[in-house]
Enzyme design. Sequence first.
Site, PDB file in Angstrom:
ATOM      1  N   ARG A   1     -31.154  10.545  28.689  1.00  0.00           N
ATOM      2  CA  ARG A   1     -30.958   9.925  29.989  1.00  0.00           C
ATOM      3  C   ARG A   1     -29.483   9.947  30.344  1.00  0.00           C
ATOM      4  O   ARG A   1     -28.631   9.817  29.475  1.00  0.00           O
ATOM      5  CB  ARG A   1     -31.436   8.466  29.962  1.00  0.00           C
ATOM      6  CG  ARG A   1     -32.923   8.280  30.123  1.00  0.00           C
ATOM      7  CD  ARG A   1     -33.284   6.807  30.227  1.00  0.00           C
ATOM      8  NE  ARG A   1     -33.100   6.097  28.974  1.00  0.00           N
ATOM      9  CZ  ARG A   1     -32.118   5.246  28.722  1.00  0.00           C
ATOM     10  NH1 ARG A   1     -31.198   4.982  29.632  1.00  0.00           N
ATOM     11  NH2 ARG A   1     -32.037   4.656  27.558  1.00  0.00           N
TER      12      ARG A   1
ATOM     13  N   TYR B   1     -35.177  16.495  31.359  1.00  0.00           N
ATOM     14  CA  TYR B   1     -35.424  15.724  30.145  1.00  0.00           C
ATOM     15  C   TYR B   1     -35.956  14.311  30.390  1.00  0.00           C
ATOM     16  O   TYR B   1     -35.415  13.572  31.223  1.00  0.00           O
ATOM     17  CB  TYR B   1     -34.139  15.633  29.298  1.00  0.00           C
ATOM     18  CG  TYR B   1     -34.442  15.215  27.879  1.00  0.00           C
ATOM     19  CD1 TYR B   1     -34.927  16.157  26.980  1.00  0.00           C
ATOM     20  CD2 TYR B   1     -34.304  13.905  27.458  1.00  0.00           C
ATOM     21  CE1 TYR B   1     -35.255  15.795  25.684  1.00  0.00           C
ATOM     22  CE2 TYR B   1     -34.625  13.531  26.163  1.00  0.00           C
ATOM     23  CZ  TYR B   1     -35.095  14.485  25.274  1.00  0.00           C
ATOM     24  OH  TYR B   1     -35.418  14.122  23.993  1.00  0.00           O
TER      25      TYR B   1
ATOM     26  N   LYS C   1     -39.240   5.484  33.184  1.00  0.00           N
ATOM     27  CA  LYS C   1     -38.141   4.546  33.428  1.00  0.00           C
ATOM     28  C   LYS C   1     -37.903   4.333  34.932  1.00  0.00           C
ATOM     29  O   LYS C   1     -37.644   3.215  35.374  1.00  0.00           O
ATOM     30  CB  LYS C   1     -36.851   5.046  32.769  1.00  0.00           C
ATOM     31  CG  LYS C   1     -36.970   5.328  31.278  1.00  0.00           C
ATOM     32  CD  LYS C   1     -37.364   4.110  30.485  1.00  0.00           C
ATOM     33  CE  LYS C   1     -37.242   4.373  28.981  1.00  0.00           C
ATOM     34  NZ  LYS C   1     -37.708   3.234  28.186  1.00  0.00           N
TER      35      LYS C   1
ATOM     36  N   HIS D   1     -38.884  -3.720  29.674  1.00  0.00           N
ATOM     37  CA  HIS D   1     -38.736  -2.708  28.617  1.00  0.00           C
ATOM     38  C   HIS D   1     -39.260  -3.307  27.304  1.00  0.00           C
ATOM     39  O   HIS D   1     -38.484  -3.650  26.420  1.00  0.00           O
ATOM     40  CB  HIS D   1     -37.239  -2.352  28.504  1.00  0.00           C
ATOM     41  CG  HIS D   1     -36.947  -1.141  27.668  1.00  0.00           C
ATOM     42  ND1 HIS D   1     -35.720  -0.933  27.087  1.00  0.00           N
ATOM     43  CD2 HIS D   1     -37.695  -0.064  27.328  1.00  0.00           C
ATOM     44  CE1 HIS D   1     -35.729   0.209  26.420  1.00  0.00           C
ATOM     45  NE2 HIS D   1     -36.909   0.755  26.548  1.00  0.00           N
TER      46      HIS D   1
ATOM     47  N   SER E   1     -33.073   0.683  23.594  1.00  0.00           N
ATOM     48  CA  SER E   1     -33.506   2.012  23.169  1.00  0.00           C
ATOM     49  C   SER E   1     -33.088   2.270  21.727  1.00  0.00           C
ATOM     50  O   SER E   1     -31.971   1.947  21.331  1.00  0.00           O
ATOM     51  CB  SER E   1     -32.886   3.081  24.071  1.00  0.00           C
ATOM     52  OG  SER E   1     -33.360   2.913  25.375  1.00  0.00           O
TER      53      SER E   1
ATOM     54  N   CYS F   1     -34.102   0.861  19.009  1.00  0.00           N
ATOM     55  CA  CYS F   1     -33.930  -0.351  18.199  1.00  0.00           C
ATOM     56  C   CYS F   1     -35.249  -0.889  17.649  1.00  0.00           C
ATOM     57  O   CYS F   1     -35.334  -2.048  17.254  1.00  0.00           O
ATOM     58  CB  CYS F   1     -33.203  -1.423  18.998  1.00  0.00           C
ATOM     59  SG  CYS F   1     -31.469  -1.007  19.276  1.00  0.00           S
TER      60      CYS F   1
ATOM     61  N   ASP G   1     -43.361   0.755  24.900  1.00  0.00           N
ATOM     62  CA  ASP G   1     -42.087   0.865  25.627  1.00  0.00           C
ATOM     63  C   ASP G   1     -41.998   0.009  26.891  1.00  0.00           C
ATOM     64  O   ASP G   1     -40.939  -0.498  27.200  1.00  0.00           O
ATOM     65  CB  ASP G   1     -41.841   2.331  25.998  1.00  0.00           C
ATOM     66  CG  ASP G   1     -40.388   2.622  26.327  1.00  0.00           C
ATOM     67  OD1 ASP G   1     -39.516   2.277  25.508  1.00  0.00           O
ATOM     68  OD2 ASP G   1     -40.113   3.176  27.411  1.00  0.00           O
TER      69      ASP G   1
ATOM     70  N   ARG H   1     -37.682  13.797  20.540  1.00  0.00           N
ATOM     71  CA  ARG H   1     -38.827  12.927  20.849  1.00  0.00           C
ATOM     72  C   ARG H   1     -40.154  13.624  20.643  1.00  0.00           C
ATOM     73  O   ARG H   1     -40.248  14.850  20.674  1.00  0.00           O
ATOM     74  CB  ARG H   1     -38.751  12.489  22.323  1.00  0.00           C
ATOM     75  CG  ARG H   1     -37.483  11.752  22.713  1.00  0.00           C
ATOM     76  CD  ARG H   1     -37.713  10.275  22.797  1.00  0.00           C
ATOM     77  NE  ARG H   1     -36.474   9.502  22.886  1.00  0.00           N
ATOM     78  CZ  ARG H   1     -36.460   8.182  23.046  1.00  0.00           C
ATOM     79  NH1 ARG H   1     -37.589   7.511  23.168  1.00  0.00           N
ATOM     80  NH2 ARG H   1     -35.316   7.530  23.081  1.00  0.00           N
TER      81      ARG H   1
HETATM   82  P1  GTP Z   1     -36.935   3.779  22.740  1.00  0.00           P
HETATM   83  O1  GTP Z   1     -38.224   4.520  22.605  1.00  0.00           O
HETATM   84  O2  GTP Z   1     -35.735   4.666  22.918  1.00  0.00           O
HETATM   85  O3  GTP Z   1     -36.957   2.698  23.792  1.00  0.00           O
HETATM   86  O4  GTP Z   1     -36.619   3.083  21.285  1.00  0.00           O
HETATM   87  P2  GTP Z   1     -37.533   2.164  20.339  1.00  0.00           P
HETATM   88  O5  GTP Z   1     -37.112   0.750  20.578  1.00  0.00           O
HETATM   89  O6  GTP Z   1     -38.960   2.494  20.472  1.00  0.00           O
HETATM   90  O7  GTP Z   1     -37.015   2.534  18.851  1.00  0.00           O
HETATM   91  P3  GTP Z   1     -37.828   3.107  17.597  1.00  0.00           P
HETATM   92  O8  GTP Z   1     -38.976   2.236  17.189  1.00  0.00           O
HETATM   93  O9  GTP Z   1     -38.142   4.531  17.864  1.00  0.00           O
HETATM   94  O10 GTP Z   1     -36.733   2.986  16.441  1.00  0.00           O
HETATM   95  C1  GTP Z   1     -35.509   3.673  16.479  1.00  0.00           C
HETATM   96  C2  GTP Z   1     -34.912   3.805  15.115  1.00  0.00           C
HETATM   97  O11 GTP Z   1     -34.819   2.525  14.453  1.00  0.00           O
HETATM   98  C3  GTP Z   1     -35.723   4.709  14.188  1.00  0.00           C
HETATM   99  O12 GTP Z   1     -34.849   5.613  13.557  1.00  0.00           O
HETATM  100  C4  GTP Z   1     -36.343   3.757  13.207  1.00  0.00           C
HETATM  101  O13 GTP Z   1     -36.533   4.355  11.954  1.00  0.00           O
HETATM  102  C5  GTP Z   1     -35.372   2.583  13.147  1.00  0.00           C
HETATM  103  N1  GTP Z   1     -36.069   1.310  12.844  1.00  0.00           N
HETATM  104  C6  GTP Z   1     -37.160   0.806  13.478  1.00  0.00           C
HETATM  105  N2  GTP Z   1     -37.572  -0.365  12.926  1.00  0.00           N
HETATM  106  C7  GTP Z   1     -36.713  -0.623  11.899  1.00  0.00           C
HETATM  107  C8  GTP Z   1     -36.610  -1.694  10.937  1.00  0.00           C
HETATM  108  O14 GTP Z   1     -37.392  -2.651  10.908  1.00  0.00           O
HETATM  109  N3  GTP Z   1     -35.572  -1.621  10.050  1.00  0.00           N
HETATM  110  C9  GTP Z   1     -34.687  -0.568  10.059  1.00  0.00           C
HETATM  111  N4  GTP Z   1     -33.712  -0.566   9.154  1.00  0.00           N
HETATM  112  N5  GTP Z   1     -34.767   0.465  10.944  1.00  0.00           N
HETATM  113  C10 GTP Z   1     -35.759   0.446  11.851  1.00  0.00           C
HETATM  114 MN    MN Z   2     -39.967   3.993  21.585  1.00  0.00          MN
HETATM  115 MN    MN Z   3     -37.437   2.897  25.946  1.00  0.00          MN
END
Ligand code: GTP
Ligand code: MN
Ligand code: MN
Length: 616
Positions: free
Chosen positions: A89, A238, A247, A267, A289, A291, A314, A409
Amino acid sequence: AEEAKKSLHYEEHTLKVTYGKLSHLKPKVRTFVDESARLCLPSSIHICDGSERELRNLLNVMQQAGMIEPLPKYHNCWLTRTDPGDVARVESKTFIVTKEKRDTVPAGKEGVKGTLANWMSPEDLKEEVSQRFPGCMSGRTMYVVPYSMGPVGSPLSKIGVQVTDSPYVVASMRTMTRMGGQVLTTLGEEDFVKCLHSVGCPLPLKRPLVNNWPCDPARTIVTHIPDTNEIISFGSGYGGNSLLGKKCFALRLGSTIARREGWLAEHMLILGITNPQGVKRYIAAAFPSACGKTNLAMMTPSLPGYKIECVGDDIAWMKFDEDGVLRAINPENGFFGVAPGTSMKTNPVAMSTVLSNTIFTNVAKTSDGGIFWEGLEKETPNNVSIRSWLGDEDWSTECGKPAAHPNSRFCTPASQCPIIDPDWEDAKGVPISAILFGGRRPEGVPLVYEAFDWKHGVLVGAAMRSETTAAAEHKGKAIMNDPFAMRPFFGYNFGQYLTHWLSMEGRTNRSLPKIFHVNWFRKDDKGRFIWPGFGENVRVLDWILRRVEGDDVAEESAVGLLPRPGSLDLKGLDTSTLDTHELFRLPKGFWEQEVRAIAKYFDEQVVVKSMIKLQA
Ligand code: GTP
Ligand code: MN
Ligand code: MN
């Protein structure tokens, strides 16, 4: 009328329609398509029906053009590698267009640059459009994509029509939204969100494509016009820049519609959780994002007897029903999830979801026709070679560059998720019992705390901060404000957004969901995460559920309600290596600084007069 009929007839001939029929479109849709075609001058028009046959055609077209390649290790999986200039983005090129600047961004302190949304005037938008769109689809097909955010026909759903010159966007929209002819029937004569998108590469090309991925990064612009429910996006193919239902519609325009109509577009993931006694609750959670939303939404719980089911990963649209219960739907139809870090160890549910009917973007490819990214090292056979997302054959860790782009992704149908909630498409939505906020906080912020009440919870959301992901990590601990995990997605003035959140209390006679803050990412002095995370996060959800039931397992602290010592279920965890004291410690100096930083942020960005007075 006769004249109009003639001119429509005329255009049906000049605008070569290669798929579908213009005359089947309702007048408002037809007008939008005509206007778009007149502006962008495509060589043909394709009106999407969402069928399997259509998808096959699109995949063929893309394969011929070298935009995608098959991943023969799996069923119907494809790999796209974009121009490396078009991988994420583009927040600096994303604008909300309103007559008054104040409707988009809070006034803020004089001389300080506002970071809560970029504003553009309607006049400037007109100019930007006229510099980019005339003839921009020359030599290309313009696809007309009718789609529904939310189940087709649900009272909570909303309809959009996107025109685009990218077959990749069409194929992805088919997964991420409910797309096709049925949507137009449901739409009737109503209004819809008008989405105009072009990759900005008319033929003949002015410069050679990189990776056969058409885009124009230098002139990319993503704009939203809440007054007319329009989205206009140029130059990027993208994700969030081009799949306009996500979004742009579901969050940015969605938040403006939600404010008008008295609900919330957020979100947030939505998950169902059943405890060992069989009590089921739903939780919504906002993390910035990358996290952990997708991971929490699909978690495999480590505590025996618990079950997690996924409604969405999401975006949540939340409204009060006639009984005053806050209910949420997932407006999406698929997952556009972060690939790196996803593995059988961290997220087996996501792994099994993506092994068919998935488009991967910017991941690495193994010589046996499979996928690879950071985190899959132990799950990839030793005898295969790896080609990186940039095309380096025989990639290895020694080269010092990642195999997959950090923002690579997967785009995969939600219905394939083995733990998709039975009610995920329920038109009324699912009742929300708790709302979680969270982020990457390496220091000072406890594993979980509960807000004292709704108002305090709104403050907790507003004060969210998180460590920047991937690229910024080298610069040390860059902690950025990301209120409600919505900073990149606000469709209107954040001050008004806060007022709207605060107004929720007055909209129901029932008690609102309890609000919590979680942090899986606290680190020790050696930089290691002190909490194991992923499936172990169910221990935190277990405590949250007990609070929702009213159990007396919390005690007051300066920041909110913390778990009473011993109330967090740690059975089965290796507590010899787990520093439970550090997990919940509230360092005084840290919090004094945190409160000052938050006060400064509000003071500079929102001009807080008497609403919230924060004193360190
Ligand atoms: P968007 O789709 O961009 O909105 O992000 P998201 O909030 O869905 O994040 P996602 O669940 O894809 O996690 C992003 C990164 O954080 C990945 O590399 C995960 O492995 C890592 N992650 C997720 N949960 C945990 C956790 O509980 N502990 C740790 N250490 N890392 C985590
Ligand atoms: Mn996600
Ligand atoms: Mn997102």
